[in-house]
Design an enzyme around this catalytic site. Structure first.
Site, short mmCIF file in Angstrom:
data_model
loop_
_atom_site.label_atom_id
_atom_site.label_comp_id
_atom_site.label_asym_id
_atom_site.label_seq_id
_atom_site.Cartn_x
_atom_site.Cartn_y
_atom_site.Cartn_z
N SER A 184 42.24 21.55 29.55
CA SER A 184 43.83 22.68 29.19
C SER A 184 43.68 23.98 29.71
O SER A 184 44.75 24.92 30.17
CB SER A 184 44.24 23.21 27.73
OG SER A 184 44.50 21.61 27.40
N ALA A 185 42.77 24.88 31.20
CA ALA A 185 42.49 25.33 31.76
C ALA A 185 43.71 25.07 33.35
O ALA A 185 44.53 25.73 33.56
CB ALA A 185 41.12 26.24 32.24
#
Length: 412
Positions: free
Chosen positions: A87-88
């Protein structure tokens, strides 16, 4: 620990924290990079490129793959090693609609259906573009999970979301759209620009800035990418930071009926993130592949010029880090804060200071910027822990950056 790379004078605490992550927190392979005022001041890597324990495929070091080669090796992490950052990815992907808004191509206050007419159904007529960026659209789950093949085919996810009824009145509350963010952003960008989100990032962000960052990994770059896998959190040591709410995300996830479980389980069975087909897919919520250097450099360009290139105009930077959602998160169970596509500094995502914005990746990775100090940081790892936010290894590095950039009476 044999650490490679460079650290400018004054940033030695970051190197010390990076070494301690290997010695005390079970790190096996990782990299960290820091920019200050558009200039790289930390660039470190160490360990092995591939996780050298049992990974997501169940292989052990020395196991033979179907092609007769070793399935998992202990090759050292190299200067150009990249990893999936989960999710970065969302933070870099969020820059796309913000840049399109900056160029006058997207109105953040327009209904999503203005650009994607099929989305105007089942109670989603008033979902605004800003709602999908701030996790207020109400569609973090699907009535039927997608198969891994459907998740990456470029059509099924968007089609399912267009038909999906919201879990709450859009715009009235927020809950983390862990996976559905992929198809919301990808389809919006495709409808507005005619390009896939991965291609847009490659052409408009990565190429001008010289970033080793991909949403949709090209086959010719696959040899650089390490294998990730799960690692257990080590036994707590004296002074170790613990950031656990009364009810943790992992506890909520174990409840088969919870919104947490359903939001993180919209792809069933769980995809193999080491699969070349998954890595080649355009999944802007979870499938980005990056070096730490690229994450840091991208965030540095959001807050100021980097070698003559700047992404966000001042007004766009303000949009990115102005609070849109705050309080109890329907999916993550804890209190979260979001701007337009970015997590903001707070208990669930401790960053450098009150003005910081960025995004962690479930299990470890982190990218963020802090305009007040001019700092941008990227951290990537091959060892994925169970937590969604506030990974202890990333937090140790954040605290070290804070120490390096604080005056003696401000240091924590």
């Amino acid at each position: 620990m044999d650490v490679q790379g460079t650290v400018e004078a004054g940033f030695e605490p970051v190197r010390d924290a990076f070494v301690r992550n290997f010695e005390r927190l079970g790190e096996q392979g990782a990299a960290v990079a820091v920019y200050r005022d558009g200039r790289k001041v930390v660039d470190l890597w160490a360990g092995t490129r591939d996780l050298t324990g049992r990974d997501l495929t169940g292989q052990e070091p020395g196991d033979r793959g179907a092609d007769g080669t070793d399935g998992v090796d202990a090759a050292p992490w190299a200067v150009d090693t990249a990893q999936i950052v989960r999710s970065a990815t969302k933070g870099v992907a969020a820059a796309v609609p913000l840049l399109l808004h900056q160029r006058g191509q997207i109105d953040l206050d327009a209904p999503v259906g203005t650009y994607w007419p099929e989305f105007k159904s089942a109670g989603k007529e008033r979902v605004l573009v800003r709602h999908i960026l701030s996790h207020r659209a109400g569609v973090p789950v699907l009535d039927r999970p997608l198969t891994p093949a459907e998740a990456i085919d470029g059509e099924s996810g968007a089609r399912a979301l267009a038909a999906q009824r919201p879990e709450w009145e859009p715009g009235t509350d927020h809950g983390y759209h862990a996976h559905t963010y992929s198809w919301l952003i990808a389809e919006l960008v495709r409808r507005v620009t005619g390009r896939g989100v991965g291609r847009w990032i490659a052409e408009e962000i990565a190429r001008p800035l010289g970033l080793d960052f991909w949403v949709g990994l090209p086959a010719e770059e696959a040899h650089r990418v390490g294998r990730i896998g799960p690692v257990e959190e080590p036994t707590a040591v004296g002074g170790a930071l613990r950031l656990r709410p009364k009810r943790s995300v992992s506890e909520a996830y174990r409840d088969a009926e919870s919104l947490t479980r359903r939001a993180f389980g919209v792809i069933e069975p769980r995809p193999d993130e080491n699969d070349p087909a998954y890595r080649a897919a355009e999944l802007p919520a979870s499938g980005g592949i990056s070096t730490a250097r690229a994450l840091a450099r991208c965030y540095a360009a959001m807050i100021g010029p980097v070698d003559g290139h700047r992404l966000f105009a001042p007004a766009t930077l303000t949009l990115a880090r102005t609070e849109e959602s705050a309080g109890p998160d329907r999916v993550l169970v804890v209190a979260t804060r979001f701007g337009l596509g970015f997590m903001l500094h707070g208990p669930a995502a401790p960053l450098l200071g009150p003005g910081s914005f960025g995004h962690p990746g479930r299990g470890g990775s982190l990218g963020f910027a802090d305009p007040e100090s001019g700092i941008a940081m990227g951290y990537v790892t091959n060892g994925m822990r169970k937590g969604v936010t506030a990974d202890p290894r990333a937090q140790a590095l954040v605290r070290a950056v804070r120490t390096a950039t604080s005056s003696p009476d401000e240091a924590i």
